[in-house]
Design a protein around this motif. Structure first.
Motif, short mmCIF file in Angstrom:
data_model
loop_
_atom_site.label_atom_id
_atom_site.label_comp_id
_atom_site.label_asym_id
_atom_site.label_seq_id
_atom_site.Cartn_x
_atom_site.Cartn_y
_atom_site.Cartn_z
N ALA A 1 0.68 -1.41 0.11
CA ALA A 1 0.22 0.25 -0.17
C ALA A 1 0.74 1.28 -0.06
O ALA A 1 0.60 2.03 -0.86
N ASP A 2 1.89 1.36 1.13
CA ASP A 2 2.60 2.43 0.80
C ASP A 2 3.49 2.68 0.01
O ASP A 2 3.89 3.90 -0.52
N GLY B 1 0.58 2.26 -3.49
CA GLY B 1 -0.33 3.31 -3.43
C GLY B 1 -0.94 4.56 -3.35
O GLY B 1 0.25 5.23 -1.99
N ARG B 2 -1.54 5.59 -3.97
CA ARG B 2 -0.95 6.81 -3.46
C ARG B 2 -2.35 7.21 -2.52
O ARG B 2 -3.81 6.52 -3.36
N ARG B 3 -2.64 7.56 -1.51
CA ARG B 3 -3.85 7.68 -0.75
C ARG B 3 -4.81 8.50 -1.03
O ARG B 3 -4.25 10.14 -1.01
N TYR C 1 -6.60 3.37 -2.23
CA TYR C 1 -5.53 3.89 -3.18
C TYR C 1 -5.77 3.49 -3.92
O TYR C 1 -6.65 2.59 -4.59
#
Length: 674
Positions: free
Chosen positions: A493-494, A497-499, A519
């Motif tokens: 996720a980190d 991905g982009r929150r 995300y």
């Protein structure tokens, strides 16, 4: 088994419906108030069943989502099939839960009916035991912890109905005349197989029930009776294992691969045993003691079950029930999630204990008026003791349902409203999100299945191994949004991905975390599918389980081979992801060379930054012939490569790489032309 008079039977059904429907209303009413009108589901897993049911209704049985292919991740084979007619009848979206609730009530009433048939007294003592059959519904709904599961929307209520039918079938096989006994034995075998198809740990009951049928064979062959009673279960398990192997490469189901303590390659046997003991302790203390009214009152149910086991008429059912109850607990103790989700995995064991206790109550009541009084006192104590937990379990049911509605259902709503519509969402074992949003999904934990790829096994090894499988997908197939718990998916996720959104709930009692984050995906650091290095004779992408399996890759276990991932600069300066394994000092990794012909080669090993290490490399020769390679310190900002000339490598040769000094961080292996 004679039928009672019609009037008495109708009156019995009317009185049986009161506690069942009353308990259902007690759980569903407060939950509906908490969810704001969304049909309550205290577990997101309920929606996983709904997804399988929708796929079955649309002509894709044994698939979680149409297009994803075969999935072995459904914990119940037949429950989605029982729900599918509801979907076809128009119970869509969360309202399939209403159909599931109606099905649960019908299943529990059916269980009550089966108990009535089993508890109707026969012969001497019938007059003093007749009341037990009227009390049967109380045994079904007396334990609030079990009621929570009965009405949760999961398969437990259906299991109860099949359990009752299976016991009646075994009793019929016992009492049938010799001419009818083989047919009744086959019938009992079919219901035993249905038990296993409803919940896999019910095999702990199915096996002793088959033995009970053989024990009651009488003048017929006991071996033939055992075959009739056990063959359906054996065929079911064999067919399921064969299908799993054919479509996923695993003999076991995805749930077993993902959740069983034994599946992890990293812990030692002692560490696994400790985890199982923790589960057993929690199940015993919380499900078999506290939930039954405390240690003293909790002894009454097994005591009544023991009375049934000693009774000549009841023992062929009671002994399998007691073995099945405690055997199923032993099996679910192997599940890493056994202590969670309000101990729902203990529900089948509680159901079996309650039925055994009901049989014991009837057996004791047949012994005369004094014994009937003792039986009534024991039954009253056993059924009344858990009642103190009703308010807490009803409140927990409502709060858990509010959690699922407030988080999972809301995330589904937000994703469904996004424009442009997401192509595919990556999630972790989440049912409501793809079911309610209608967006295709990829389950990173592997329970949903995706075109035979080993996501379940990869998730056990570590998040970077899951990313390696995503790297295998075409760019258009990769998920473009995530709906994940960040703490579960560090390194995915980190990194990729982009929150863009998040849903946070208060008073969390059921979700894995109070915040689920949405995300947008960026897979630019992944290699293009099918990328091949120029001059490579063979390549092994470490931590890519498909590649590892093709090369018979192995690493030293336990306490070795942990999966790690990194995004570092390649030779051209571009960021590039790769996953690898940690090979501790003194341990090794090996693979079978996939070269086309015998000849010299260069072994190229990708690693990341770190201090000096030493490796030992051997090809198809004893360990004393290994070549020692000194590796200097490497920079931390880009990938490094270690090259080792090999005099000769033949197809299938075992290439062994041992960490002689320090921990080797192995990410990729190539055999190159010299």
């Amino acid at each position: 088994m004679r039928r009672p008079p019609r009037t008495r039977l109708l009156l019995w059904h009317a009185t049986a419906a009161l506690p069942v429907l009353g308990a259902a209303a007690a759980f569903y009413g407060p939950a509906l108030a908490r969810t704001g009108g969304v049909w309550p589901a205290p577990l997101d897993d309920v929606y996983i069943h709904f997804g399988f049911a929708r796929a079955a209704a649309l002509g894709h049985p044994l698939s979680w989502i149409p297009g994803n292919g075969y999935s072995s991740g459904g914990t119940s084979l037949i429950y989605p099939l029982a729900l599918a007619p509801g979907y076809l009848l128009g119970f869509r979206g969360a309202w399939l839960g209403l159909f599931a609730a109606l099905l649960a009530c019908a299943a529990l009433l059916d269980l009550c009916g089966s108990l009535r048939r089993l508890l109707e007294p026969r012969g001497p003592g019938a007059a003093t035991a007749r009341w037990v059959a009227w009390a049967a519904p109380l045994f079904v709904v007396a334990v609030p912890l079990l009621d929570w599961s009965w009405f949760s929307g999961m398969e437990v209520a259906l299991l109860g109905a099949v359990l009752g039918r299976a016991l009646v079938a075994v009793r019929r096989a016992e009492l049938a005349p010799p001419s009818r006994r083989p047919a009744e034995q086959r019938r009992a075998g079919l219901f035993a197989a249905l038990l296993v198809a409803t919940r896999p740990e019910a095999v702990a009951l199915a096996a002793p029930l088959a033995v009970a049928v053989a024990h009651a064979a009488g003048s017929l062959s006991a071996a033939a009776a055992l075959a009739r009673a056990s063959l359906p279960t054996a065929l079911l398990l064999g067919a399921q294992a064969a299908a799993n192997r054919a479509f996923t490469g695993e003999w076991g189901a995805a749930g077993a691969v993902r959740k069983l303590v034994l599946s992890s390659p990293y812990p030692t046997p002692l560490e696994k045993a400790v985890e199982v003991l923790k589960n057993l302790t929690a199940l015993r203390v919380q499900a078999l003691e506290a939930a039954l009214g405390g240690p003293s009152f909790a002894l009454i149910l097994p005591l009544l079950g023991l009375v049934a086991a000693l009774d000549r008429r009841a023992r062929r059912l009671a002994v399998p029930l007691l073995i099945g109850a405690y055997g199923s607990l032993l099996l679910v103790a192997l599940n890493t999630t056994a202590r969670y989700q309000n101990l729902r995995y203990a529900a089948p064991a509680l159901a079996m204990l309650l039925v055994a206790a009901a049989l014991g109550t009837e057996a004791l009541a047949r012994r005369g008026r004094l014994a009937a009084g003792v039986a009534a006192a024991l039954a009253l104590a056993a059924l009344a003791a858990p009642s103190a937990w009703f308010a807490r379990q009803i409140d927990h049911f409502a709060r858990a349902s509010a959690n699922i509605a407030g988080q999972q259902v809301e995330v589904a709503r937000r994703l469904g409203a996004r424009a442009p519509r997401p192509r595919r969402v990556l999630l972790g074992d989440a049912g409501a999100i793809p079911y309610l949003s209608g967006i295709p999904a990829l389950d990173g934990l592997g329970l949903g299945g995706y075109r035979g790829m080993p996501f379940a096994r990869a998730s056990v090894h570590g998040v970077p191994a899951v990313v390696e499988l995503i790297e295998r997908l075409d760019a258009a197939e990769r998920p473009d949004v995530f709906a994940l718990y960040p703490s579960w998916w560090g390194g995915l996720a980190d990194v990729f991905g982009r929150r863009v959104d998040a849903v946070k709930i208060e008073d969390n009692v059921m979700c894995a975390a109070d915040e689920k984050v949405i995300y947008e995906a960026d897979w630019s650091a992944l290699a293009p599918p099918g990328e091949r290095r120029e001059g490579a004779l063979d390549a092994v992408d470490i931590a890519d389980l498909v590649d590892e399996r093709a090369h018979r890759y192995a690493f030293s276990t336990p306490r070795g081979g942990w999966v790690v991932g990194a995004v570092l600069r390649d030779d051209g300066g571009a960021p590039r992801f790769d996953a690898g394994r940690l090979i501790p000092e003194g341990r090794e990794q090996s693979f079978a060379a996939g070269v086309a012909a015998r000849g010299p080669a260069v072994l190229a090993l990708r690693t990341d930054g770190g201090g000096p290490i030493a490796l030992g490399v051997a090809v198809g020769r004893p360990a004393e012939d290994e070549v020692r390679v000194e590796v200097p310190e490497r920079p931390a900002d880009h990938w490094s490569e270690i090259r080792v000339p090999l005099r000769e490598v033949a197809p299938g040769d075992l290439v062994r790489i041992r960490a002689l000094q320090g921990t080797f961080r192995s990410f990729h292996v190539w055999l190159l032309r010299p």
